[in-house]
Scaffold this active site. Structure first.
Site, PDB file in Angstrom:
ATOM      1  N   HIS A 128      46.347  45.206  42.732  1.00 25.39           N
ATOM      2  CA  HIS A 128      44.865  45.373  42.828  1.00 25.39           C
ATOM      3  C   HIS A 128      44.237  44.221  42.388  1.00 25.39           C
ATOM      4  CE1 HIS A 128      41.186  47.765  43.368  1.00 25.39           C
ATOM      5  NE2 HIS A 128      40.939  46.929  42.228  1.00 25.39           N
ATOM      6  N   GLU A 129      44.424  43.860  41.086  1.00 27.87           N
ATOM      7  CA  GLU A 129      43.474  43.010  40.244  1.00 27.87           C
ATOM      8  C   GLU A 129      43.967  41.443  40.893  1.00 27.87           C
ATOM      9  OE1 GLU A 129      41.207  43.868  38.545  1.00 27.87           O
ATOM     10  OE2 GLU A 129      41.935  45.733  38.180  1.00 27.87           O
ATOM     11  N   GLU A 195      36.391  46.605  46.218  1.00 30.59           N
ATOM     12  CA  GLU A 195      37.420  47.293  45.880  1.00 30.59           C
ATOM     13  C   GLU A 195      38.216  48.044  46.830  1.00 30.59           C
ATOM     14  OE1 GLU A 195      37.922  48.057  42.833  1.00 30.59           O
ATOM     15  OE2 GLU A 195      36.291  46.952  41.977  1.00 30.59           O
TER      16      GLU A 195
END
Length: 304
Positions: A128-129, A195
């Site tokens: 995700h990062e 996000e």
């Protein structure tokens, strides 16, 4: 399309900053605001990642560290440059990314994250990062936060300066209340959009959307009960984390820097269903407080 929408939001924020300057000082105030925005953006471009890492007391780990090896494998999967990898001695399980571009980026995980999640969940979180870095969210959010913070600062100056007392009350209300509120809403809109995009990128990079879903459930529960002193002292950093410190709520809100965890989990479950069989094993139960972390590291903050 995502870059175009983000550019438009960023342009709107700069225009808002100039409008705020116009309310305070007419044309010269608007010009000064433009110059200030350019200066702040230049400073943020070159220095924001260093400031963020220093603020969190992050320490870089070398190539022999398990987390570094994990991130290296994910970066190869994503076809990305290898970012620097940092650990933050923080009990709240969380993670963030920073840097001006994929060639100058860093990812950081808290020691609490390594202790709270299983190995596949940690991998999904780090993916995700990396998704944030690949989507260039880190630079966008740094600049947005810089300008939004500057608008709030100028609002306070207008409220407490002697000059502000002689202005039209309507102008003062617009400058002190409406402009900072609008800036915050733009910042939060960008945060929520990024996000969902990073979650989708993580599912692609790691191939484990359900593991990210289970990680988000654990992280949001932990964030609501475990304090994060850095975020509490610096609320403007909240948008950096994979889950908002003090996470909660069941619906996406205009006043939240993150989408509701339940909505993100539902989106990830839909991704897993649309790509065929379950790509991840069932989530492990919440681990015991003692014992090794998922990466085989000690639970103390020294090297975890």
């Amino acid at each position: 399309m995502n870059r175009t929408r983000t550019f438009m939001l960023m342009a709107a924020l700069v225009a808002l900053f100039m409008g705020f300057g116009f309310l305070l000082g007419g044309r010269s105030g608007a010009l000064l605001a433009l110059v200030m925005a350019a200066g702040m953006n230049a400073f943020a471009y070159w220095n924001a990642d260093k400031l963020v890492l220093k603020m969190h007391g992050a320490r870089e780990v070398g190539a022999d560290h398990p987390l570094h090896r994990m991130v290296a494998g994910l970066a190869r999967n994503a076809g990305m440059p290898m970012p620097k990898v940092y650990l933050v001695d923080q009990a709240q399980p969380n993670a963030f990314a920073t840097g001006r571009n994929p060639e100058n980026a860093a990812v950081a995980a808290t020691t609490g994250l390594l202790q709270a999640l299983d190995r596949d969940e940690i991998e999904a979180v780090m993916a995700h990062e990396l998704g944030h870095i690949r989507n260039r969210d880190t630079l966008i959010m740094t600049i947005t936060a810089t300008i939004a913070g500057a608008i709030s600062m100028l609002g306070n100056m207008a409220l407490f300066s002697s000059g502000g007392q002689n202005r039209n009350p309507i102008q003062v209300i617009a400058a002190v209340v409406l402009a900072p509120l609008a800036a915050a809403l733009v910042q939060m809109a960008i945060s929520r959009t990024r996000e969902y995009g990073a979650d989708a990128a993580a599912a692609e990079i790691s191939g484990k959307p359900l593991k990210l879903a289970s990680a988000l459930a654990k992280l949001s529960q932990a964030a609501a009960r475990i304090p994060n002193p850095v975020a509490e002292r610096n609320p403007a950093t909240a948008h950096l984390y994979i889950v908002k410190p003090g996470a909660g709520g069941v619906a996406d809100s205009l006043f939240s820097t993150h989408p509701a965890p339940a909505n993100r989990i539902a989106a990830l479950e839909a991704m897993a269903g649309s790509t065929g069989p379950n790509l991840s094993a069932p989530a492990d139960p919440w681990p015991r407080r003692r014992g090794p972390s998922a990466l085989g590291l000690p639970r103390s903050g020294s090297d975890a």
